[in-house]
Design a protein around this motif. Structure first.
Motif, mmCIF file in Angstrom:
data_model
loop_
_atom_site.group_PDB
_atom_site.id
_atom_site.type_symbol
_atom_site.label_atom_id
_atom_site.label_comp_id
_atom_site.label_asym_id
_atom_site.label_seq_id
_atom_site.Cartn_x
_atom_site.Cartn_y
_atom_site.Cartn_z
ATOM 1 N N HIS A 11 0.825 -1.217 0.000
ATOM 2 C CA HIS A 11 0.000 0.000 0.000
ATOM 3 C C HIS A 11 0.860 1.268 0.000
ATOM 4 C CE1 HIS A 11 0.908 -0.341 4.246
ATOM 5 N NE2 HIS A 11 0.540 0.932 4.385
ATOM 6 N N GLU A 12 2.010 1.243 0.674
ATOM 7 C CA GLU A 12 2.889 2.405 0.673
ATOM 8 C C GLU A 12 3.455 2.668 -0.721
ATOM 9 O OE1 GLU A 12 5.610 1.167 3.699
ATOM 10 O OE2 GLU A 12 4.714 2.552 5.143
ATOM 11 N N HIS A 13 3.799 1.589 -1.393
ATOM 12 C CA HIS A 13 4.299 1.715 -2.767
ATOM 13 C C HIS A 13 3.228 2.315 -3.667
ATOM 14 C CE1 HIS A 13 6.545 0.881 -6.374
ATOM 15 N NE2 HIS A 13 5.488 0.227 -6.871
ATOM 16 N N GLU A 14 2.002 1.904 -3.499
ATOM 17 C CA GLU A 14 0.884 2.418 -4.310
ATOM 18 C C GLU A 14 0.627 3.892 -4.026
ATOM 19 O OE1 GLU A 14 -1.441 1.990 -7.415
ATOM 20 O OE2 GLU A 14 -0.240 0.345 -6.618
ATOM 21 N N VAL A 15 0.688 4.298 -2.762
ATOM 22 C CA VAL A 15 0.488 5.703 -2.387
ATOM 23 C C VAL A 15 1.590 6.565 -2.986
ATOM 24 C CG1 VAL A 15 0.507 7.308 -0.434
ATOM 25 C CG2 VAL A 15 -0.849 5.231 -0.316
ATOM 26 N N GLU A 16 2.833 6.070 -2.896
ATOM 27 C CA GLU A 16 3.956 6.820 -3.453
ATOM 28 C C GLU A 16 3.831 6.940 -4.968
ATOM 29 O OE1 GLU A 16 8.606 5.964 -3.978
ATOM 30 O OE2 GLU A 16 7.906 5.880 -1.891
ATOM 31 N N HIS A 17 3.431 5.889 -5.625
ATOM 32 C CA HIS A 17 3.258 5.893 -7.082
ATOM 33 C C HIS A 17 2.145 6.874 -7.492
ATOM 34 C CE1 HIS A 17 3.343 4.465 -11.194
ATOM 35 N NE2 HIS A 17 2.027 4.278 -11.134
ATOM 36 N N ALA A 18 1.048 6.855 -6.745
ATOM 37 C CA ALA A 18 -0.069 7.756 -7.042
ATOM 38 C C ALA A 18 0.341 9.211 -6.856
ATOM 39 C CB ALA A 18 -1.262 7.431 -6.151
ATOM 40 N N ALA A 19 1.177 9.480 -5.868
ATOM 41 C CA ALA A 19 1.603 10.853 -5.608
ATOM 42 C C ALA A 19 2.510 11.374 -6.714
ATOM 43 C CB ALA A 19 2.313 10.934 -4.272
ATOM 44 N N THR A 20 3.338 10.516 -7.265
ATOM 45 C CA THR A 20 4.276 10.983 -8.286
ATOM 46 C C THR A 20 3.739 10.838 -9.704
ATOM 47 O OG1 THR A 20 5.364 8.816 -8.317
ATOM 48 C CG2 THR A 20 6.319 10.527 -6.902
ATOM 49 N N HIS A 21 2.905 9.833 -9.953
ATOM 50 C CA HIS A 21 2.425 9.584 -11.316
ATOM 51 C C HIS A 21 0.931 9.769 -11.471
ATOM 52 C CE1 HIS A 21 6.377 8.129 -12.304
ATOM 53 N NE2 HIS A 21 6.328 7.250 -11.310
ATOM 54 N N GLY A 22 0.243 9.983 -10.430
ATOM 55 C CA GLY A 22 -1.200 10.131 -10.509
ATOM 56 C C GLY A 22 -1.877 8.791 -10.414
ATOM 57 N N GLN A 23 -3.056 8.817 -9.865
ATOM 58 C CA GLN A 23 -3.788 7.577 -9.703
ATOM 59 C C GLN A 23 -4.513 7.252 -10.986
ATOM 60 O OE1 GLN A 23 -6.219 7.947 -6.318
ATOM 61 N NE2 GLN A 23 -5.610 5.993 -5.484
ATOM 62 N N GLY A 24 -4.244 6.118 -11.530
ATOM 63 C CA GLY A 24 -4.927 5.697 -12.749
ATOM 64 C C GLY A 24 -4.713 6.663 -13.885
ATOM 65 N N GLY A 25 -3.635 7.362 -13.917
ATOM 66 C CA GLY A 25 -3.350 8.283 -15.011
ATOM 67 C C GLY A 25 -4.028 9.629 -14.865
ATOM 68 N N THR A 26 -4.464 10.005 -13.660
ATOM 69 C CA THR A 26 -5.165 11.284 -13.492
ATOM 70 C C THR A 26 -4.264 12.471 -13.789
ATOM 71 O OG1 THR A 26 -4.720 11.218 -11.129
ATOM 72 C CG2 THR A 26 -6.885 10.477 -11.856
ATOM 73 N N VAL A 27 -2.970 12.365 -13.442
ATOM 74 C CA VAL A 27 -2.065 13.468 -13.749
ATOM 75 C C VAL A 27 -1.905 13.595 -15.254
ATOM 76 C CG1 VAL A 27 0.309 14.292 -13.557
ATOM 77 C CG2 VAL A 27 -0.850 13.374 -11.552
ATOM 78 N N ALA A 28 -1.773 12.474 -15.950
ATOM 79 C CA ALA A 28 -1.645 12.504 -17.415
ATOM 80 C C ALA A 28 -2.904 13.075 -18.048
ATOM 81 C CB ALA A 28 -1.347 11.111 -17.949
ATOM 82 N N LEU A 29 -4.071 12.660 -17.551
ATOM 83 C CA LEU A 29 -5.328 13.175 -18.080
ATOM 84 C C LEU A 29 -5.442 14.675 -17.815
ATOM 85 C CD1 LEU A 29 -8.094 12.732 -19.399
ATOM 86 C CD2 LEU A 29 -8.996 12.239 -17.111
ATOM 87 N N ALA A 30 -5.090 15.082 -16.612
ATOM 88 C CA ALA A 30 -5.163 16.507 -16.270
ATOM 89 C C ALA A 30 -4.233 17.330 -17.156
ATOM 90 C CB ALA A 30 -4.832 16.708 -14.799
ATOM 91 N N GLN A 31 -3.038 16.796 -17.427
ATOM 92 C CA GLN A 31 -2.106 17.504 -18.307
ATOM 93 C C GLN A 31 -2.652 17.588 -19.731
ATOM 94 O OE1 GLN A 31 1.519 15.310 -17.789
ATOM 95 N NE2 GLN A 31 2.171 16.540 -16.035
ATOM 96 N N GLN A 32 -3.213 16.498 -20.215
ATOM 97 C CA GLN A 32 -3.792 16.494 -21.563
ATOM 98 C C GLN A 32 -4.930 17.509 -21.668
ATOM 99 O OE1 GLN A 32 -4.984 12.458 -22.107
ATOM 100 N NE2 GLN A 32 -2.918 11.734 -22.586
#
Length: 191
Positions: A11-32
């Motif tokens: 779960h810590e790995h998932e939280v860290e990944h979501a913080a840096t890359h976005g959850q389910g691609g939300t950062v990528a979608l927001a950037q697009q």
């Protein structure tokens, strides 16, 4: 010495990944969406400028048309005054004694010559007024399509914003369609 060894849980790995890359691609979608919206805003600014410019150019030519029409009206009033004087000279020459008829005839001839010159100026002003009206119509012609284009671009921006807020990627399709229709209408306005 104690070696500190820490094992990350899943779960810590998932939280860290979501913080840096976005959850389910939300950062990528927001950037697009942000890039898409910025591009649409820039296109919208150009379309808005073109729409306003068509109005300004059209109004300028309409004002010129009214000005030339007023000049023509002035000339026609002047023409009417000369016609009235010419009619008075005709009556005067018919009612005057023989020795004064020659002077009235000369005045009548002068008024008729002046009327021709005044009529030519009035007709030239009317022609210029018609030309300016045609230019005004020409410049105003794309305005409706540009206003419609801007409406579709604004709808596309709104849908893109809703996409970013709701994380519903499928909303990009109607946003993209609205953007295409808006851009197409903007181009069509000048064809």
């Amino acid at each position: 010495m104690e070696d500190e060894f820490h094992v990350h849980g899943a779960h810590e790995h998932e939280v860290e990944h979501a913080a840096t890359h976005g959850q389910g691609g939300t950062v990528a979608l927001a950037q697009q969406v942000a890039i898409f919206t910025a591009i649409l805003a820039a296109i919208g600014a150009v379309v808005s400028y073109l729409g306003g410019n068509t109005q300004n150019e059209s109004l300028m030519h309409k004002n010129e048309a009214v000005l030339y029409k007023a000049h023509a009206s002035d000339q026609w009033s002047f023409y009417q005054a000369k016609s009235t004087k010419a009619h008075l000279m005709t009556l005067a020459s018919q009612l005057a004694p023989e020795d004064k008829r020659q002077g009235y005839a000369q005045d009548l001839k002068r008024y008729e010559t002046e009327k021709k010159e005044i009529k030519a100026r009035a007709e030239a002003f009317e022609a210029q007024s018609r030309y300016e009206n045609e230019l005004a119509d020409k410049y105003f012609h794309p305005h409706h399509a540009l206003a419609l284009a801007m409406t579709f671009i604004q709808i596309a921006i709104a849908l893109a914003s809703v996409t970013a807020l709701t994380q519903r990627r499928w909303l990009l399709w109607p946003a993209g369609l609205g953007a295409l229709v808006g851009c197409g209408l903007a181009v069509w306005a000048y064809l």
